[in-house]
Design a protein around this motif. Structure first.
Motif, PDB file in Angstrom:
ATOM      1  N   PRO A  11       0.825  -1.211   0.000  1.00  6.98           N
ATOM      2  CA  PRO A  11       0.000   0.000   0.000  1.00  6.98           C
ATOM      3  C   PRO A  11       0.858   1.260   0.000  1.00  6.98           C
ATOM      4  N   LYS A  12       0.374   2.280  -0.699  1.00  6.47           N
ATOM      5  CA  LYS A  12       1.127   3.529  -0.804  1.00  6.47           C
ATOM      6  C   LYS A  12       1.159   4.265   0.532  1.00  6.47           C
ATOM      7  N   ILE A  13       2.270   4.939   0.784  1.00  3.51           N
ATOM      8  CA  ILE A  13       2.388   5.844   1.928  1.00  3.51           C
ATOM      9  C   ILE A  13       2.087   7.249   1.415  1.00  3.51           C
ATOM     10  N   MET A  14       1.043   7.871   1.939  1.00  4.82           N
ATOM     11  CA  MET A  14       0.588   9.180   1.468  1.00  4.82           C
ATOM     12  C   MET A  14       0.424   9.144  -0.054  1.00  4.82           C
ATOM     13  N   ASN A  15       1.140  10.007  -0.791  1.00  4.84           N
ATOM     14  CA  ASN A  15       1.063  10.021  -2.254  1.00  4.84           C
ATOM     15  C   ASN A  15       2.368   9.522  -2.862  1.00  4.84           C
ATOM     16  N   GLN A  16       2.815   8.386  -2.374  1.00 10.03           N
ATOM     17  CA  GLN A  16       4.077   7.791  -2.781  1.00 10.03           C
ATOM     18  C   GLN A  16       4.112   7.529  -4.284  1.00 10.03           C
ATOM     19  N   LYS A  17       5.309   7.729  -4.888  1.00  3.16           N
ATOM     20  CA  LYS A  17       5.497   7.402  -6.299  1.00  3.16           C
ATOM     21  C   LYS A  17       5.278   5.908  -6.522  1.00  3.16           C
ATOM     22  N   LYS A  18       4.550   5.554  -7.578  1.00  2.00           N
ATOM     23  CA  LYS A  18       4.157   4.163  -7.813  1.00  2.00           C
ATOM     24  C   LYS A  18       5.330   3.233  -8.068  1.00  2.00           C
ATOM     25  N   ASN A  19       6.381   3.709  -8.739  1.00  2.06           N
ATOM     26  CA  ASN A  19       7.469   2.811  -9.106  1.00  2.06           C
ATOM     27  C   ASN A  19       8.312   2.373  -7.912  1.00  2.06           C
ATOM     28  N   GLU A  20       7.985   2.844  -6.712  1.00  2.00           N
ATOM     29  CA  GLU A  20       8.740   2.457  -5.527  1.00  2.00           C
ATOM     30  C   GLU A  20       7.981   1.454  -4.655  1.00  2.00           C
ATOM     31  N   GLU A  21       6.825   0.992  -5.112  1.00  3.37           N
ATOM     32  CA  GLU A  21       5.956   0.218  -4.239  1.00  3.37           C
ATOM     33  C   GLU A  21       6.267  -1.274  -4.212  1.00  3.37           C
ATOM     34  N   PHE A  22       6.935  -1.833  -5.227  1.00  2.00           N
ATOM     35  CA  PHE A  22       7.181  -3.278  -5.268  1.00  2.00           C
ATOM     36  C   PHE A  22       8.305  -3.662  -4.314  1.00  2.00           C
TER      37      PHE A  22
END
Length: 231
Positions: free
Chosen positions: A40-51
């Motif tokens: 799950p994203k932290i706040m408005n985290q950039k998507k490419n860092e989520e994996f």
């Protein structure tokens, strides 16, 4: 005579093939050895860092009924995280993420062979928390030359999940099954975000939202042990 021999041979092969499915066992215990998943994203985290790549963080208990298995699963993730909020030059978040996921569902094998494609569906509960700090990437100094202090950041997401599953199982022997599966999880959550400035006054900001997001489990590979033979 030849016809009789062919019938007997067919019966033997048919019985051998049937014995290869884990439906011949009442229960299976599964461990996910390695996964590549989207958190799950932290706040408005950039998507490419989520994996994230995760080892030995989850498992399942399966109750087998022929080609259908009812599955109860769980996973736990705990790791130090560094992430960027919104854009690469905006804010950086550093801290620890804890994620707990509990699921209940089923899977259905498509054949009786040693290599068994399957599909399934899980519903469940997820709890995700992040404790750390957030600071601007463009660090400025004030008139006295002191550096801006990071703000304390605490976020949490708690809610409902639903996910279709596809996978394949390989049965080298009847008691042991290797599996690989992928899924897309819909996560509907209640989110809390709290920041506390470490300057004079310790100004506090609190926000709450209802959000939904789709999380991709690119692949999970593992092994399951089949026990409780019905024979």
């Amino acid at each position: 005579m030849k016809r009789i021999l062919l019938i007997v041979l067919s019966l033997i092969l048919s019985n051998s093939a049937f014995s290869q499915i884990n439906g011949d066992f009442n229960y299976s215990l599964a461990v996910k050895g390695y996964s590549i998943m989207q958190m799950p994203k932290i706040m408005n985290q950039k998507k490419n860092e989520e994996f994230k790549d995760v080892s030995f963080s989850g498992g399942m208990i399966k109750f087998n009924d022929n080609q259908i298995s009812y599955r109860l699963g769980g996973s736990y993730f705990k790791r130090d995280i560094k992430a960027v909020n919104i854009c690469s030059t905006c804010e950086e978040m550093n801290g620890q993420m804890k994620d707990f996921n509990l699921t209940l569902g089923f899977e259905k094998s498509l054949n009786f062979s040693r290599i068994q494609p399957y599909f399934g569906f899980d519903i469940g509960f997820r709890d995700n928390k992040f404790d750390g700090t957030i600071i601007s990437k463009n660090i400025l100094s004030d008139a006295n030359g002191s550096v801006m202090a990071p703000n304390i950041l605490e976020t949490s997401k708690t809610g409902f999940t639903a996910s279709p599953v596809i996978g394949v199982k390989i049965n080298p022997i009847s008691q042991v099954t290797l599996f690989a599966e992928s899924s897309i999880q819909w996560f509907y959550s209640y989110e809390r975000q709290e920041t506390v400035a470490q300057g004079v006054g310790n100004a506090r900001t609190f926000n709450k939202y209802n959000k939904s997001e789709f999380l991709t489990n690119a692949v999970s590979v593992g092994v399951q042990i089949n026990i409780g033979s019905v024979r």
